[in-house]
Design a protein around this motif. Structure first.
Motif, PDB file in Angstrom:
ATOM      1  N   ALA A  41       1.389  -1.365  -0.379  1.00 30.14           N
ATOM      2  CA  ALA A  41      -0.144  -0.303   0.118  1.00 30.14           C
ATOM      3  C   ALA A  41       0.678   1.311   0.429  1.00 30.14           C
ATOM      4  CB  ALA A  41      -1.284   0.470   1.819  1.00 30.14           C
ATOM      5  N   ASP A  42       2.376   1.038   0.552  1.00 33.07           N
ATOM      6  CA  ASP A  42       2.729   2.075   0.580  1.00 33.07           C
ATOM      7  C   ASP A  42       2.830   2.286  -1.110  1.00 33.07           C
ATOM      8  OD1 ASP A  42       2.990   2.801   3.464  1.00 33.07           O
ATOM      9  OD2 ASP A  42       4.956   1.613   3.089  1.00 33.07           O
ATOM     10  N   GLU A  43       3.223   1.826  -2.062  1.00 29.66           N
ATOM     11  CA  GLU A  43       3.199   2.629  -3.434  1.00 29.66           C
ATOM     12  C   GLU A  43       2.026   2.577  -3.565  1.00 29.66           C
ATOM     13  OE1 GLU A  43       3.533  -1.536  -5.282  1.00 29.66           O
ATOM     14  OE2 GLU A  43       5.096  -1.326  -4.218  1.00 29.66           O
ATOM     15  N   PHE A  44       1.015   3.131  -3.639  1.00 31.06           N
ATOM     16  CA  PHE A  44      -0.100   3.872  -3.480  1.00 31.06           C
ATOM     17  C   PHE A  44      -0.617   5.069  -3.153  1.00 31.06           C
ATOM     18  CE2 PHE A  44      -1.167   0.046  -4.243  1.00 31.06           C
ATOM     19  CZ  PHE A  44      -1.608  -0.303  -5.551  1.00 31.06           C
ATOM     20  N   HIS A  45       0.648   5.733  -1.888  1.00 30.43           N
ATOM     21  CA  HIS A  45       0.634   7.186  -1.225  1.00 30.43           C
ATOM     22  C   HIS A  45       1.347   8.341  -2.212  1.00 30.43           C
ATOM     23  CE1 HIS A  45      -1.124   6.020   3.138  1.00 30.43           C
ATOM     24  NE2 HIS A  45       0.404   5.292   3.026  1.00 30.43           N
ATOM     25  N   PRO A  46      -0.064   9.258  -2.472  1.00 32.46           N
ATOM     26  CA  PRO A  46       0.758  10.903  -2.855  1.00 32.46           C
ATOM     27  C   PRO A  46       1.981  11.287  -2.608  1.00 32.46           C
ATOM     28  CG  PRO A  46      -1.072  11.073  -2.068  1.00 32.46           C
ATOM     29  CD  PRO A  46      -0.804   9.701  -1.340  1.00 32.46           C
ATOM     30  N   PRO A  47       2.692  11.715  -3.475  1.00 32.72           N
ATOM     31  CA  PRO A  47       3.681  12.316  -2.782  1.00 32.72           C
ATOM     32  C   PRO A  47       3.197  13.194  -1.621  1.00 32.72           C
ATOM     33  CG  PRO A  47       4.354  12.402  -4.673  1.00 32.72           C
ATOM     34  CD  PRO A  47       2.945  11.778  -4.806  1.00 32.72           C
ATOM     35  N   ALA A  48       2.724  14.471  -1.192  1.00 29.71           N
ATOM     36  CA  ALA A  48       1.805  14.810   0.315  1.00 29.71           C
ATOM     37  C   ALA A  48       1.871  13.795   1.571  1.00 29.71           C
ATOM     38  CB  ALA A  48       1.217  15.609  -0.610  1.00 29.71           C
ATOM     39  N   ASN A  49       1.116  12.599   0.936  1.00 25.74           N
ATOM     40  CA  ASN A  49       1.343  12.375   2.181  1.00 25.74           C
ATOM     41  C   ASN A  49       2.427  11.389   2.772  1.00 25.74           C
ATOM     42  OD1 ASN A  49      -1.749  11.693   1.318  1.00 25.74           O
ATOM     43  ND2 ASN A  49      -2.090   9.719   1.531  1.00 25.74           N
ATOM     44  N   ILE A  71      -6.198   1.976  -3.435  1.00 22.21           N
ATOM     45  CA  ILE A  71      -6.085  -0.053  -3.759  1.00 22.21           C
ATOM     46  C   ILE A  71      -7.008  -0.288  -3.435  1.00 22.21           C
ATOM     47  CG2 ILE A  71      -5.234  -0.749  -1.174  1.00 22.21           C
ATOM     48  CD1 ILE A  71      -4.148   1.537   0.158  1.00 22.21           C
ATOM     49  N   ALA A  72      -8.245  -0.212  -3.002  1.00 22.78           N
ATOM     50  CA  ALA A  72      -9.270  -0.225  -3.175  1.00 22.78           C
ATOM     51  C   ALA A  72      -9.698  -0.971  -4.819  1.00 22.78           C
ATOM     52  CB  ALA A  72     -10.862  -0.042  -2.542  1.00 22.78           C
ATOM     53  N   GLY A  73      -9.739   0.456  -5.810  1.00 25.26           N
ATOM     54  CA  GLY A  73      -9.168   0.152  -7.605  1.00 25.26           C
ATOM     55  C   GLY A  73      -8.245  -1.491  -7.774  1.00 25.26           C
ATOM     56  N   TRP A  74      -6.830  -1.239  -7.293  1.00 22.90           N
ATOM     57  CA  TRP A  74      -6.332  -2.441  -7.577  1.00 22.90           C
ATOM     58  C   TRP A  74      -6.487  -3.921  -7.365  1.00 22.90           C
ATOM     59  CZ3 TRP A  74      -3.092  -6.034  -5.139  1.00 22.90           C
ATOM     60  CH2 TRP A  74      -2.217  -6.806  -5.698  1.00 22.90           C
ATOM     61  N   LEU A  75      -7.223  -3.818  -6.114  1.00 20.00           N
ATOM     62  CA  LEU A  75      -8.027  -4.886  -5.048  1.00 20.00           C
ATOM     63  C   LEU A  75      -9.242  -5.605  -7.078  1.00 20.00           C
ATOM     64  CD1 LEU A  75      -8.686  -4.367  -1.751  1.00 20.00           C
ATOM     65  CD2 LEU A  75      -6.498  -5.768  -2.783  1.00 20.00           C
ATOM     66  N   ALA A  76     -10.197  -5.012  -7.483  1.00 23.25           N
ATOM     67  CA  ALA A  76     -11.103  -4.612  -7.726  1.00 23.25           C
ATOM     68  C   ALA A  76     -10.547  -4.992  -9.175  1.00 23.25           C
ATOM     69  CB  ALA A  76     -11.579  -3.975  -8.191  1.00 23.25           C
ATOM     70  N   ASP A  77      -9.549  -4.843  -9.641  1.00 18.43           N
ATOM     71  CA  ASP A  77      -8.803  -5.340 -10.835  1.00 18.43           C
ATOM     72  C   ASP A  77      -8.327  -6.533 -10.379  1.00 18.43           C
ATOM     73  OD1 ASP A  77      -9.538  -2.503 -12.537  1.00 18.43           O
ATOM     74  OD2 ASP A  77      -7.140  -2.336 -11.742  1.00 18.43           O
ATOM     75  N   ALA A 100     -16.142  -3.285  -0.456  1.00 13.43           N
ATOM     76  CA  ALA A 100     -16.359  -2.325  -1.067  1.00 13.43           C
ATOM     77  C   ALA A 100     -16.674  -2.988  -3.008  1.00 13.43           C
ATOM     78  CB  ALA A 100     -16.763  -1.321  -1.221  1.00 13.43           C
ATOM     79  N   PRO A 101     -15.361  -2.772  -3.218  1.00 12.64           N
ATOM     80  CA  PRO A 101     -15.694  -3.610  -4.780  1.00 12.64           C
ATOM     81  C   PRO A 101     -15.473  -4.486  -5.186  1.00 12.64           C
ATOM     82  CG  PRO A 101     -13.512  -2.428  -4.133  1.00 12.64           C
ATOM     83  CD  PRO A 101     -14.079  -1.713  -3.112  1.00 12.64           C
ATOM     84  N   VAL A 102     -15.429  -5.695  -3.799  1.00 11.51           N
ATOM     85  CA  VAL A 102     -14.957  -6.591  -4.140  1.00 11.51           C
ATOM     86  C   VAL A 102     -15.640  -7.961  -3.178  1.00 11.51           C
ATOM     87  CG1 VAL A 102     -12.156  -6.620  -4.570  1.00 11.51           C
ATOM     88  CG2 VAL A 102     -12.828  -7.409  -2.716  1.00 11.51           C
ATOM     89  N   GLY A 103     -16.252  -7.531  -2.563  1.00 15.81           N
ATOM     90  CA  GLY A 103     -17.177  -8.197  -1.602  1.00 15.81           C
ATOM     91  C   GLY A 103     -16.264  -9.092  -0.491  1.00 15.81           C
ATOM     92  N   HIS A 104     -15.921 -10.317  -0.527  1.00 16.82           N
ATOM     93  CA  HIS A 104     -15.795 -10.952   0.109  1.00 16.82           C
ATOM     94  C   HIS A 104     -14.041 -10.835   0.263  1.00 16.82           C
ATOM     95  CE1 HIS A 104     -13.984 -15.105   1.758  1.00 16.82           C
ATOM     96  NE2 HIS A 104     -13.220 -15.353   0.193  1.00 16.82           N
ATOM     97  N   LEU A 105     -13.648 -10.173   1.326  1.00 18.54           N
ATOM     98  CA  LEU A 105     -12.130 -10.218   1.097  1.00 18.54           C
ATOM     99  C   LEU A 105     -11.064  -9.879   2.821  1.00 18.54           C
ATOM    100  CD1 LEU A 105      -9.892  -8.185   0.014  1.00 18.54           C
ATOM    101  CD2 LEU A 105     -10.494  -5.817   0.858  1.00 18.54           C
ATOM    102  N   PRO A 106     -10.937 -11.532   2.787  1.00 19.26           N
ATOM    103  CA  PRO A 106     -10.275 -11.486   4.361  1.00 19.26           C
ATOM    104  C   PRO A 106      -9.043 -11.006   4.476  1.00 19.26           C
ATOM    105  CG  PRO A 106      -9.897 -13.090   2.685  1.00 19.26           C
ATOM    106  CD  PRO A 106     -11.240 -12.035   1.983  1.00 19.26           C
ATOM    107  N   PHE A 107      -8.994 -10.697   5.918  1.00 19.53           N
ATOM    108  CA  PHE A 107      -7.671  -9.744   6.040  1.00 19.53           C
ATOM    109  C   PHE A 107      -6.786 -10.435   7.494  1.00 19.53           C
ATOM    110  CE2 PHE A 107     -10.807  -6.119   4.988  1.00 19.53           C
ATOM    111  CZ  PHE A 107     -10.175  -5.696   4.897  1.00 19.53           C
TER     112      PHE A 107
END
Length: 177
Positions: A41-49, A71-77, A100-107
């Motif tokens: 997920a660090d790869e998805f942070h914008p420079p400001a974050n 990140i959610a978009g990447w998971l949906a893809d 939300a975009p994938v439904g079934h998501l274990p953590f």
């Protein structure tokens, strides 16, 4: 006529926990074992974050919103083909965005001693997340709810053991068709 069984859908999973809990190490090993792509997920942070965290300032929900959506978009893809992402996912509402975009998501929640985590973070040269923010992450952490799919593992346990336990969990909780 020959009947064939459709191939099983590959799982999508999130390895969650505070910074320094071992998410990247466990996530990479889990993805390798499952034969699916991995993202940090660090790869998805914008420079400001990154600049904000590098300055020792915790992110707020406004900062996190576009990051979580990316990140959610990447998971949906990767729905159906499988993937593993390491993401702090500290709060229930953050996990809801990812789910939300994938439904079934274990953590897989890597949890444990804050002192161990602080030592790990302090020993990471060149990472934008300072040890001074570890306490704020533990303060924000909302453990998995009883209605959330997943499991908790000790962040100090051997990586192979954690991955084996979660792989078994995924086998017992297959992706719905």
């Amino acid at each position: 006529m020959t009947l064939t069984t459709p191939p099983a859908r590959r799982p999508i999973a999130v390895v969650m926990g505070v910074s320094g809990s071992g998410k990247t190490t466990v996530g990479q090993e889990l993805a390798a074992r499952l034969g699916v792509p991995y993202a940090d997920a660090d790869e998805f942070h914008p420079p400001a974050n990154i600049a904000k965290m590098s300055a020792g300032v915790p992110l707020d929900d406004t900062d996190r919103a576009p990051w979580l959506r990316a990140i959610a978009g990447w998971l949906a893809d990767h729905r159906g083909t499988g993937a593993v992402v390491s993401c702090s996912a500290l709060k229930r509402r953050y996990r809801d965005v990812l789910r939300a975009p994938v439904g079934h998501l274990p953590f897989l929640h890597l949890d444990g001693d804050p002192g161990v985590v602080a030592q790990r973070v302090a020993g990471r040269p060149g990472h934008f997340m300072p040890a001074s923010l570890v306490a704020s992450q533990f303060a924000d952490l909302e453990p998995l709810g009883s209605d959330e799919e997943g499991m908790v593992a000790d962040l100090a346990a051997p990586v192979d053991d954690v991955v084996a336990r979660f792989t078994a969990y995924l086998s017992d909780h297959p992706v719905p068709a």
